[in-house]
Design a protein around this motif. Structure first.
Motif, mmCIF file in Angstrom:
data_model
loop_
_atom_site.group_PDB
_atom_site.id
_atom_site.type_symbol
_atom_site.label_atom_id
_atom_site.label_comp_id
_atom_site.label_asym_id
_atom_site.label_seq_id
_atom_site.Cartn_x
_atom_site.Cartn_y
_atom_site.Cartn_z
ATOM 1 N N UNK A 1 -35.348 -28.001 18.297
ATOM 2 C CA UNK A 1 -35.088 -27.039 19.363
ATOM 3 C C UNK A 1 -35.227 -25.608 18.850
ATOM 4 N N UNK A 2 -35.940 -24.807 19.633
ATOM 5 C CA UNK A 2 -36.075 -23.385 19.332
ATOM 6 C C UNK A 2 -35.334 -22.631 20.441
ATOM 7 N N UNK A 3 -34.071 -22.315 20.180
ATOM 8 C CA UNK A 3 -33.236 -21.687 21.192
ATOM 9 C C UNK A 3 -33.753 -20.308 21.590
ATOM 10 N N UNK A 4 -34.279 -19.557 20.617
ATOM 11 C CA UNK A 4 -34.734 -18.197 20.889
ATOM 12 C C UNK A 4 -35.921 -18.194 21.850
ATOM 13 N N UNK A 5 -36.904 -19.072 21.579
ATOM 14 C CA UNK A 5 -38.095 -19.113 22.424
ATOM 15 C C UNK A 5 -37.950 -20.064 23.610
ATOM 16 N N UNK A 6 -36.847 -20.834 23.626
ATOM 17 C CA UNK A 6 -36.553 -21.647 24.800
ATOM 18 C C UNK A 6 -37.377 -22.904 24.960
ATOM 19 N N UNK A 7 -37.730 -23.550 23.851
ATOM 20 C CA UNK A 7 -38.450 -24.812 23.964
ATOM 21 C C UNK A 7 -38.005 -25.766 22.865
ATOM 22 N N UNK A 8 -38.297 -27.036 23.060
ATOM 23 C CA UNK A 8 -38.098 -28.025 22.006
ATOM 24 C C UNK A 8 -39.451 -28.646 21.688
ATOM 25 N N UNK A 9 -39.609 -29.022 20.440
ATOM 26 C CA UNK A 9 -40.911 -29.506 19.983
ATOM 27 C C UNK A 9 -40.753 -30.837 19.264
ATOM 28 N N UNK A 10 -41.585 -31.800 19.679
ATOM 29 C CA UNK A 10 -41.690 -33.069 18.968
ATOM 30 C C UNK A 10 -43.032 -33.099 18.255
ATOM 31 N N UNK A 11 -43.054 -33.705 17.075
ATOM 32 C CA UNK A 11 -44.308 -33.771 16.323
ATOM 33 C C UNK A 11 -44.608 -35.205 15.914
ATOM 34 N N UNK A 12 -45.870 -35.463 15.749
ATOM 35 C CA UNK A 12 -46.365 -36.760 15.290
ATOM 36 C C UNK A 12 -47.380 -36.495 14.193
ATOM 37 N N UNK A 13 -47.129 -36.993 13.014
ATOM 38 C CA UNK A 13 -48.048 -36.802 11.889
ATOM 39 C C UNK A 13 -48.879 -38.064 11.724
ATOM 40 N N UNK A 14 -50.189 -37.911 11.853
ATOM 41 C CA UNK A 14 -51.114 -39.043 11.813
ATOM 42 C C UNK A 14 -52.017 -38.919 10.593
ATOM 43 N N UNK A 15 -52.105 -39.973 9.818
ATOM 44 C CA UNK A 15 -53.021 -40.030 8.675
ATOM 45 C C UNK A 15 -54.150 -40.995 9.015
ATOM 46 N N UNK A 16 -55.383 -40.530 8.871
ATOM 47 C CA UNK A 16 -56.552 -41.349 9.168
ATOM 48 C C UNK A 16 -57.146 -41.920 7.885
ATOM 49 N N UNK A 17 -57.894 -43.005 8.044
ATOM 50 C CA UNK A 17 -58.671 -43.524 6.916
ATOM 51 C C UNK A 17 -59.703 -42.478 6.511
ATOM 52 N N UNK A 18 -60.174 -42.548 5.284
ATOM 53 C CA UNK A 18 -61.097 -41.518 4.815
ATOM 54 C C UNK A 18 -62.350 -41.497 5.679
ATOM 55 N N UNK A 19 -62.871 -40.288 5.860
ATOM 56 C CA UNK A 19 -63.978 -40.092 6.793
ATOM 57 C C UNK A 19 -64.812 -38.914 6.293
ATOM 58 N N UNK A 20 -65.393 -38.163 7.193
ATOM 59 C CA UNK A 20 -66.108 -36.947 6.799
ATOM 60 C C UNK A 20 -65.690 -35.808 7.722
ATOM 61 N N UNK A 21 -66.064 -34.596 7.368
ATOM 62 C CA UNK A 21 -65.625 -33.428 8.121
ATOM 63 C C UNK A 21 -66.203 -33.395 9.529
#
Length: 201
Positions: free
Chosen positions: A121-141
């Motif tokens: 929760x960011x009380x000052x800016x008035x929002x809450x944030x959820x995050x999802x960290x995803x790791x992919x198999x090796x690939x290319x740019x």
């Protein structure tokens, strides 16, 4: 003799008229029944076109237009969404299934993922944030960039917050034998923000 034959002649005429009326009535009923049967047949065909038959066609599987298969598709979507959604603190959802499908369509495979136990929760800016960290198999740019661009373009609520990647060692990433931009497993952090309720601010 003529007077004795008259009653029989009158009866015959009445009988013929009666049979004619009965025949006309039966003919009318037959016509009406046939017309109703044809209307029911047309209605059944129309309903089949609108609702679909017992088995879907290949076109209905790919792009449903009939009510039955649209309903089945919606139910499948709801069940898939429920089963494949990570819940952040019970209030914010980040659909991992959406990430997997989008990544697969662009040539990436999810190796692992980790979601928040609770939104920040960011009380000052008035929002809450959820995050999802995803790791992919090796690939290319190229594939990673295509995913990031497509993901940002297709969603108004989900945003890419952080991207980490490293090139493969030079012996595995020689421009003369490989594209030269092969990378190890990249990590993408996805965020979703929503306004805080007035009572929690």
């Amino acid at each position: 003799m003529a007077d004795e034959a008259a009653p029989s002649s009158d009866f015959s005429r009445i009988y013929c008229y009666a049979m004619l009326l009965v025949s006309a009535f039966l003919g009318y009923m037959l016509w009406k029944t046939s017309k109703e049967a044809s209307a029911y047949e047309r209605a059944n065909e129309s309903a089949k076109n609108a609702f679909g038959g017992p088995e879907p066609s290949a076109n209905q599987e790919l792009k449903p237009t009939q009510i039955r298969f649209l309903g089945v598709g919606i139910l499948k979507y709801i069940e898939t969404y429920k089963a494949a959604t990570l819940k952040g603190g019970g209030s914010v959802d980040i659909p991992i299934d959406k990430v997997k499908v989008r990544a697969a369509s662009l040539g990436l495979t999810v190796y692992q993922y980790q979601g928040d136990s609770a939104p920040t929760k960011n009380q000052i800016k008035g929002y809450e944030e959820s995050t999802l960290t995803v790791t992919f198999e090796r690939t290319d740019l190229d594939h990673l960039a295509a995913f990031l661009y497509n993901f940002e373009q297709s969603s108004t609520s989900l945003r890419t917050l952080e991207v980490k990647w490293d090139l493969l060692p030079e012996k595995e990433n020689n421009p003369t034998t490989t594209p030269g931009y092969l990378i190890q497993r990249p990590t993408v952090k996805i965020g979703l923000r929503r306004p805080l309720a007035a009572k929690t601010r």
